[in-house]
Design a protein around this motif. Structure first.
Motif, short mmCIF file in Angstrom:
data_model
loop_
_atom_site.label_atom_id
_atom_site.label_comp_id
_atom_site.label_asym_id
_atom_site.label_seq_id
_atom_site.Cartn_x
_atom_site.Cartn_y
_atom_site.Cartn_z
N ALA A 124 0.69 -1.11 -0.08
CA ALA A 124 0.09 -0.01 -0.01
C ALA A 124 0.95 1.31 -0.03
N ARG A 125 2.35 1.20 0.63
CA ARG A 125 3.05 2.48 0.61
C ARG A 125 4.04 2.55 -0.46
N MET A 126 3.84 1.73 -1.53
CA MET A 126 4.81 1.86 -2.56
C MET A 126 4.55 2.97 -3.51
N ARG A 127 5.64 3.83 -3.96
CA ARG A 127 5.37 4.91 -4.75
C ARG A 127 6.33 4.78 -5.96
N CYS A 151 0.30 -0.23 -13.54
CA CYS A 151 -0.11 0.52 -12.42
C CYS A 151 -0.02 2.17 -12.75
N ARG A 152 0.94 2.45 -13.68
CA ARG A 152 0.94 3.79 -14.09
C ARG A 152 -0.43 4.10 -15.02
N LEU A 153 -0.80 3.27 -15.61
CA LEU A 153 -1.97 3.43 -16.44
C LEU A 153 -3.25 3.64 -15.65
N VAL A 154 -3.24 3.00 -14.38
CA VAL A 154 -4.32 3.14 -13.48
C VAL A 154 -4.28 4.40 -12.39
N SER A 155 -3.28 4.53 -11.96
CA SER A 155 -3.03 5.24 -10.63
C SER A 155 -2.99 6.76 -11.18
N CYS A 204 -1.98 9.14 -9.01
CA CYS A 204 -1.15 9.76 -8.04
C CYS A 204 0.26 9.26 -7.67
N ASP A 205 0.96 9.51 -6.78
CA ASP A 205 2.42 8.97 -6.59
C ASP A 205 2.33 7.48 -6.02
N PHE A 206 1.29 7.12 -5.58
CA PHE A 206 1.19 5.62 -5.15
C PHE A 206 0.78 4.67 -6.35
N LEU A 207 1.59 3.53 -6.28
CA LEU A 207 1.57 2.68 -7.28
C LEU A 207 0.05 1.98 -7.52
N ILE A 208 -0.44 1.63 -6.10
CA ILE A 208 -1.83 1.19 -5.77
C ILE A 208 -2.83 2.42 -5.03
N SER A 243 -8.88 10.66 1.53
CA SER A 243 -7.63 10.47 1.25
C SER A 243 -7.07 11.71 0.27
N GLU A 244 -6.52 12.48 0.75
CA GLU A 244 -6.11 13.48 -0.11
C GLU A 244 -4.81 13.29 -0.83
N ASP A 245 -4.23 12.17 -0.35
CA ASP A 245 -2.76 11.96 -1.23
C ASP A 245 -2.98 10.97 -1.81
N GLY A 246 -4.22 10.07 -1.84
CA GLY A 246 -4.38 9.14 -2.72
C GLY A 246 -4.05 7.69 -1.99
N SER A 247 -3.57 7.53 -0.85
CA SER A 247 -2.91 6.39 -0.40
C SER A 247 -4.54 5.72 -0.06
N ILE A 248 -4.26 4.36 0.10
CA ILE A 248 -5.45 3.41 0.37
C ILE A 248 -5.46 3.00 1.62
N ASN A 249 -6.52 2.67 2.20
CA ASN A 249 -6.76 2.27 3.49
C ASN A 249 -6.54 0.95 3.40
#
Length: 359
Positions: free
Chosen positions: A218-221, A263-267, A269-273, A281-287
């Motif tokens: 979840a944290r991979m950028r 992942c680049r085609l879907v995301s 924001c900076d997060f892969l997922i 989630s203002e930064d796009g991170s996932i719970n």
């Protein structure tokens, strides 16, 4: 005037027989108050008095002068836990480990906090652990025993207690109930994920090809990618890995660089997922719960039948390790997991099945 109380040297201390009322009474030595036991038999009165006296002796024993001079009578578990937290901070554990340990120490504090540290016995510890053992929560009992043992081990080192009361207790036998995820089942669940948002299927692929925990996936950028490597600092252990983008799990046909490109085609924001930037989630991170619940949903879509303890998203990590062990060996799997010990890696690589030894 009523008849005086009858003195009987054969009665336990603090118990008297009131001849005038033909009843027994017990005097509390702590506050001097007398408690009437009513017109009961001598046998019952003696039994109750002995029980009450034992309770008073255990909990309200006068403190010896030497103990008062040393101050040992006042040093409680709560006092020691404050000191233990300082010791714990020096170990430089991962933030998540500190968070979990804080909850465990709070539970210990609630139960033992008011007790004098040196007075806590093995029986006290056994009764504390029984609350989980009796409910079949052997994993929790084992964890709390381990933490409590470390608390007392450090107390022995600093001379606060002479011996560790946890040591004599029996470590609960922990039976692993969670079903392992096999590759065929993974593919069925992955097919079920096609009915869900595309980011979730990619999360499964990323977990399998990297062999990392749910928290780290979840944290991979994208900014963690440098010099054709994906840099990861594991949240749980602090282990630092630099995985080449060329890493390929041949049996699955997954290549890390290819998964990242998808992942680049879907995301957005900076997060892969990421399901995208949103109100919560203002930064796009996932719970993390989204991965857990998403896996349950995809598992149900798969139509497969599992046991009462079906595999979770975390089991993808074990599957990755077992598959990489076949292709590159156990040492490679251990490095990919970020484990310092072979023993921990062995737990992940255990298929939990009966296997025949080839002669």
């Amino acid at each position: 005037m009523g008849r005086p109380d009858k003195y009987d040297a054969n009665l336990p201390k603090n118990l008297t027989y009131r001849k005038g009322r033909k009843s027994y009474a017990w005097r509390n030595p702590v506050d001097g108050k007398e408690i009437s036991l009513g017109k009961i038999s001598r046998r019952d009165a003696v039994a109750q008095a002995i029980e009450a006296n034992h309770y008073i002796e255990k909990n309200f024993t006068p403190i010896a002068l030497l103990e008062q001079l040393k101050g040992t009578n006042e040093y409680t578990m709560a006092n020691w836990l404050d000191r233990y937290e300082v010791i714990l901070q020096r170990r430089k554990l991962a933030a998540n480990t500190y968070k979990v340990r804080a909850g465990q120490l709070a539970t210990i504090g609630e139960h033992f906090g008011a007790l004098v540290l040196s007075s806590i016995t093995t029986r006290d510890v056994a009764e504390f652990l029984e609350r989980w053992t009796a409910c079949g929560k052997t994993t929790m009992a084992g964890t709390m025993r381990s933490v409590l043992s470390d608390v007392f081990r450090e107390a022995v080192v600093e001379g606060r207690v002479d011996a560790n009361p946890v040591t004599p207790t029996r470590a609960p036998k922990i039976e692993v109930l969670r079903e392992r995820l096999e590759y065929e089942s993974f593919m069925a669940v992955r097919a079920g994920a096609e009915r869900m948002p595309s980011w979730f299927g990619l999360a499964m692929d990323l977990a399998l090809v990297t062999g990392q925990r749910r928290e780290d996936v979840a944290r991979m950028r994208f900014t963690d990618i440098k010099d054709d490597r994906l840099y990861i600092e594991q949240q749980k252990t602090g282990a630092c890995l630099a995985i080449p983008l060329s890493l390929t799990l041949k049996a699955s046909g997954l290549r890390l660089s290819t998964v990242i490109d998808r992942c680049r085609l879907v995301s957005r924001c900076d997060f892969l997922i990421s399901p995208g930037i949103r109100k919560n989630s203002e930064d796009g991170s996932i719970n993390l719960d989204s991965l857990t619940k998403g896996f349950v949903k995809a598992r149900n879509f798969s139509g497969l039948e599992f046991t009462d303890n079906p595999p979770s998203f975390h089991e993808i990590r074990s599957l990755a390790g077992r598959m990489y062990e076949v292709e590159f060996g156990k040492e490679f799997a251990q490095k990919l997991f970020g484990h310092k010990s072979e023993k921990m890696t062995a737990k992940y690589l255990d298929s939990r099945k009966k296997e025949f030894v080839m002669i």
